[in-house]
Design an enzyme around this catalytic site. Structure first.
Site, PDB file in Angstrom:
ATOM      1  N   ASN A  10       0.813  -1.237  -0.051  1.00  0.00           N
ATOM      2  CA  ASN A  10      -0.149  -0.049  -0.103  1.00  0.00           C
ATOM      3  C   ASN A  10       0.978   1.026   0.007  1.00  0.00           C
ATOM      4  O   ASN A  10       0.352   2.296  -0.367  1.00  0.00           O
ATOM      5  CB  ASN A  10      -0.988  -0.006   1.076  1.00  0.00           C
ATOM      6  CG  ASN A  10      -0.198  -0.214   2.508  1.00  0.00           C
ATOM      7  OD1 ASN A  10       0.468  -1.411   2.589  1.00  0.00           O
ATOM      8  ND2 ASN A  10      -0.561   0.483   3.578  1.00  0.00           N
ATOM      9  N   HIS A  11       1.973   1.285   0.522  1.00  0.00           N
ATOM     10  CA  HIS A  11       3.042   2.123   0.374  1.00  0.00           C
ATOM     11  C   HIS A  11       3.784   2.476  -0.970  1.00  0.00           C
ATOM     12  O   HIS A  11       4.751   3.291  -1.014  1.00  0.00           O
ATOM     13  CB  HIS A  11       3.789   2.302   1.588  1.00  0.00           C
ATOM     14  CG  HIS A  11       2.955   2.618   2.786  1.00  0.00           C
ATOM     15  ND1 HIS A  11       2.114   3.943   3.023  1.00  0.00           N
ATOM     16  CD2 HIS A  11       2.830   1.919   3.958  1.00  0.00           C
ATOM     17  CE1 HIS A  11       1.337   3.731   4.328  1.00  0.00           C
ATOM     18  NE2 HIS A  11       1.866   2.524   4.755  1.00  0.00           N
TER      19      HIS A  11
END
Ligand SMILES: [Fe+2]
Ligand SMILES: [Fe+2]
Length: 278
Positions: free
Chosen positions: A84-85
């Site tokens: 997600n990053h």
């Protein structure tokens, strides 16, 4: 496991979980040659979605930078996965352009790649990064991922996935990770979980030859709750407070921890062992 096209010479893979901060990336880089030799590793796969956290940071500062990715690649890392990053930080375009950097495959993104096939001699390993919807929360920069099973079936139908296959499933839920591993048993060599940062004690060999561990664990400073970050923001969010009013996120302190497993894979693509490395 013997689906056509999955044959390869036997190999050993080291899979390392979320690197948190540039100091942790340097710490890992310094140890990688010895780890590689000690385990006779053919391939090293590192989830580095948090490797560019360097101190007090804004909300979107959990990602990767060119400088830190170069450090890991120079140390011999073969593939760098994300989560997600993968969309955080100032260098997203440049980072996703690296051929060794793999971002989640199951979402709408034209930059970068969602899988990579590594070769070393007669050994072939395909690395795939999947992002669970459980790990892509509102307000994050990551595109919303498509559901896991339809994404896998579409990928397997559309792509040649040569050699052994390792999936980095980036998600919150160990039950979801175990369910996908069970659903894929015999179709992939290994499914390793990332994202929660807290290492699962045991790895498992599933009946049809897939190695599975729910969470590799983070690689970084062990203080506070073991996630690599000062948890003040997480606590404030749980209380319903405005965490954006707090000072920016900070890294944890304390000794470095390695979150990693070693996976041994045979000539038919079946895993023969999965062991935690400390
Ligand atoms: Fe992470
Ligand atoms: Fe994550």
């Amino acid at each position: 496991m013997s689906p056509a096209g999955h044959r390869t010479a036997p190999m050993t893979v080291l899979a390392v979980g979320d690197v948190v901060g540039s100091d942790a990336a340097g710490w890992l880089a310094d140890r990688l040659p010895r780890l590689r030799e000690e385990h006779e590793a053919d391939f090293v796969v590192v989830n580095a979605e948090n490797c560019a956290v360097t101190g007090p940071i804004p909300m979107d500062g959990f990602g990767m930078t060119v400088e830190v990715i170069d450090r890991l690649l120079d140390a011999g890392v073969d593939a760098i996965t994300g989560g997600n990053h993968s969309w955080d930080g100032p260098d997203v375009d440049d980072v996703l352009a690296y051929p060794q950097v793999v971002r989640p495959v199951n979402l709408d993104e034209t930059r970068g790649r969602g899988l990579i096939t590594l070769t070393r001699g007669d050994r072939t390993l395909t690395v795939i990064n999947l992002l669970s919807p459980t790990a892509a929360l509102p307000g994050m920069k990551a595109p919303q991922p498509e559901p896991l099973w339809p994404s896998w079936t579409a990928l397997a139908a559309a792509e040649d996935l040569p050699g052994a296959i390792l999936i980095d499933l980036h998600g919150e839920s160990p039950w979801e990770k175990a369910s996908l591993a069970a659903a894929l048993d015999g179709q992939v060599s290994a499914l390793v979980g990332t994202h929660t940062h807290d290492p699962t004690l045991r790895g498992h060999l599933l009946p049809a030859g897939t190695a599975y561990v729910a969470e590799l664990g983070m690689t970084g400073p062990l203080g506070f709750t073991g996630g690599g970050f000062d948890p003040a923001h997480f606590a404030a969010r749980l209380r319903g407070e405005d965490h954006t009013a707090l000072p920016p996120y900070e890294l944890a302190t304390g000794p470095m921890s390695l979150g990693a497993v070693r996976v041994d894979i045979g000539a038919d693509g079946s895993a023969t062992a999965i062991d935690r490395i400390t």
